[in-house]
Design a protein around this motif. Structure first.
Motif, PDB file in Angstrom:
ATOM      1  N   THR A  71      30.917  12.025  34.807  1.00 59.74           N
ATOM      2  CA  THR A  71      31.362  10.666  35.116  1.00 59.74           C
ATOM      3  C   THR A  71      31.940  10.591  36.535  1.00 59.74           C
ATOM      4  O   THR A  71      31.833   9.562  37.195  1.00 59.74           O
ATOM      5  N   ILE A 130      36.047   7.687  27.564  1.00 63.57           N
ATOM      6  CA  ILE A 130      35.109   7.755  28.699  1.00 63.57           C
ATOM      7  C   ILE A 130      35.800   7.308  29.980  1.00 63.57           C
ATOM      8  O   ILE A 130      35.659   7.942  31.041  1.00 63.57           O
ATOM      9  N   ALA A 166      35.188   3.992  24.505  1.00 61.21           N
ATOM     10  CA  ALA A 166      35.300   3.501  25.881  1.00 61.21           C
ATOM     11  C   ALA A 166      36.565   4.004  26.560  1.00 61.21           C
ATOM     12  O   ALA A 166      36.558   4.336  27.747  1.00 61.21           O
ATOM     13  N   ILE A 184      32.291  -0.374  30.594  1.00 63.95           N
ATOM     14  CA  ILE A 184      31.832   0.705  29.715  1.00 63.95           C
ATOM     15  C   ILE A 184      31.747   0.209  28.274  1.00 63.95           C
ATOM     16  O   ILE A 184      30.768   0.461  27.562  1.00 63.95           O
ATOM     17  N   ASN A 217      28.228  -0.144  25.924  1.00 64.50           N
ATOM     18  CA  ASN A 217      28.111   0.607  24.672  1.00 64.50           C
ATOM     19  C   ASN A 217      28.238  -0.268  23.426  1.00 64.50           C
ATOM     20  O   ASN A 217      28.173   0.234  22.301  1.00 64.50           O
ATOM     21  N   ARG A 254      36.463   9.434  33.351  1.00 66.28           N
ATOM     22  CA  ARG A 254      35.960   8.958  34.638  1.00 66.28           C
ATOM     23  C   ARG A 254      37.047   9.009  35.703  1.00 66.28           C
ATOM     24  O   ARG A 254      36.791   9.392  36.856  1.00 66.28           O
ATOM     25  N   TRP A 260      26.104   5.458  30.249  1.00 65.25           N
ATOM     26  CA  TRP A 260      27.258   5.364  29.359  1.00 65.25           C
ATOM     27  C   TRP A 260      26.912   5.606  27.887  1.00 65.25           C
ATOM     28  O   TRP A 260      27.698   6.251  27.175  1.00 65.25           O
TER      29      TRP A 260
END
Length: 367
Positions: free
Chosen positions: A237, A56, A53, A109, A113, A60, A45
């Protein structure tokens, strides 16, 4: 009619392992691979930064649907989709599962991070304990004394960690309760791991795609603006989500659930080790004490589950020995036996994927 070659197997040559041993070994390796990948995913990640986030998470969802769609296309397993659409109650449960796993994925996530890997790993350590507690509260299940002791020890651990953090470990609790809820819902839906992921990401797809388009319209999307390599990582992802699940599915039909239940601890162990050793997150004494209590609770839970399984096997063997030979059922014809075996394998494969329900009883997937 031409006889099927799949109903019989030649005996293994001397010194060579039989097919059952090879299958078990392959299943064990797939299980180790699945939980190891789930445990090492915190390394992935941070590679996606400066994406947030939310971005991402949306990628995903979108790319996971693409990957599992290709997998199902290759396997030609689409009949479940029509059945699901014709059953509104199951479809509603899939929608609930998709919403809950969205919270779980997104928080995980964000946690990785933002330097909360250790606290995130705690969520998956206490997940079996939370699931058992939910079983008591929601399903009115009855616990054995050792299970009560494990749940009580887990509660004490949360209190110790709350003292250490200066507040309840909200990240751990939300991750644990969201995954426990996800597990409960998926058991009621009763779809295979890959099929379930396809259904859930299909529900997530349009909102996720809309969010990505909105980011792009605002000039805040990092897809394509941070270079081709970054775009490829965002697309991966989907692979990172689907590949461990496929490995888990290969393991679930080849090794006992008790083995998978033990393997499931690989993921939070790897996550915890990465948090402490790689990401250099702080571990003051009170946090070690809290984690120690959690590990004690899981040891009690695992020991009780293995002891109970062993006792049940011994009891079944004793009952079988007492059964008069005259009353013993006749061996099934070869074709019927093969059919039953295939049916059993299918039922295992179609059981809810890697959900955590209780240690060594129903293993679970990882973020």
């Amino acid at each position: 009619m031409k006889p099927s070659s799949s109903t019989t197997s030649a005996p293994a040559a001397p010194g060579e392992p039989d097919e059952g041993a090879l299958s078990s070994r392959a299943g064990l390796l797939n299980g180790i691979a699945a939980y190891s990948m789930w445990g090492l995913v915190p390394l992935f990640w941070p590679l996606l930064m400066p994406s947030g986030a939310g971005e991402i998470l949306a990628h995903r969802m979108v790319w996971s649907l693409v990957v599992v769609g290709v997998v199902l296309l290759v396997l030609r397993r689409w009949s479940w989709a029509g059945e699901l659409i014709r059953q509104p109650k199951r479809l509603a449960l899939v929608t609930v599962a998709a919403a809950v796993i969205t919270v779980n994925w997104g928080l995980y996530i964000w946690s990785v991070n933002n330097n909360h890997v250790v606290e995130a790993s705690l969520g998956y350590f206490i997940n079996p304990l939370v699931t058992i507690a939910m079983g008591v509260l929601l399903l009115k299940e009855r616990l054995r004394p050792v299970q009560w002791a494990a749940v009580g020890t887990g509660l004490a651990a949360v209190l110790v960690l709350a003292f250490g953090y200066g507040q309840p470990p909200w990240i751990s609790l939300v991750l644990a309760f969201s995954f426990a809820t996800y597990s409960l819902v998926k058991k009621k839906v009763n779809l295979g791991g890959v099929e379930s992921l396809a259904a859930e990401t299909a529900i997530q797809f349009l909102p996720a795609l809309g969010f990505l388009l909105w980011l792009g319209a605002r000039g805040e999307s990092t897809f394509g603006t941070e270079g081709g390599g970054h775009a490829v990582l965002l697309a991966l992802t989907g692979v990172v989500t689907a590949v461990p699940l496929v490995c888990f599915g290969a393991a679930a039909i080849r090794v006992p659930l008790s083995t998978l239940g033990l393997l499931q601890y690989l993921a939070p162990v790897f996550q915890f080790a990465l948090g402490v050793l790689y990401f250099k997150e702080a571990m003051p004494p009170e946090r070690w004490a809290g984690f120690g209590l959690v590990w004690l609770a899981l040891t009690l839970l695992t020991w009780d589950a293995l002891r109970t399984a062993r006792a049940n096997r011994a009891r079944a063997a004793e009952l079988a020995a007492r059964l008069p030979k005259a009353q013993a059922p006749a061996p099934a014809p070869l074709a019927a036996s093969a059919s039953a075996s295939a049916s059993a394998s299918a039922s295992v494969e179609e059981a809810p994927g890697p959900e955590i329900v209780a240690a060594t009883e129903d293993p679970a997937p990882r973020p």
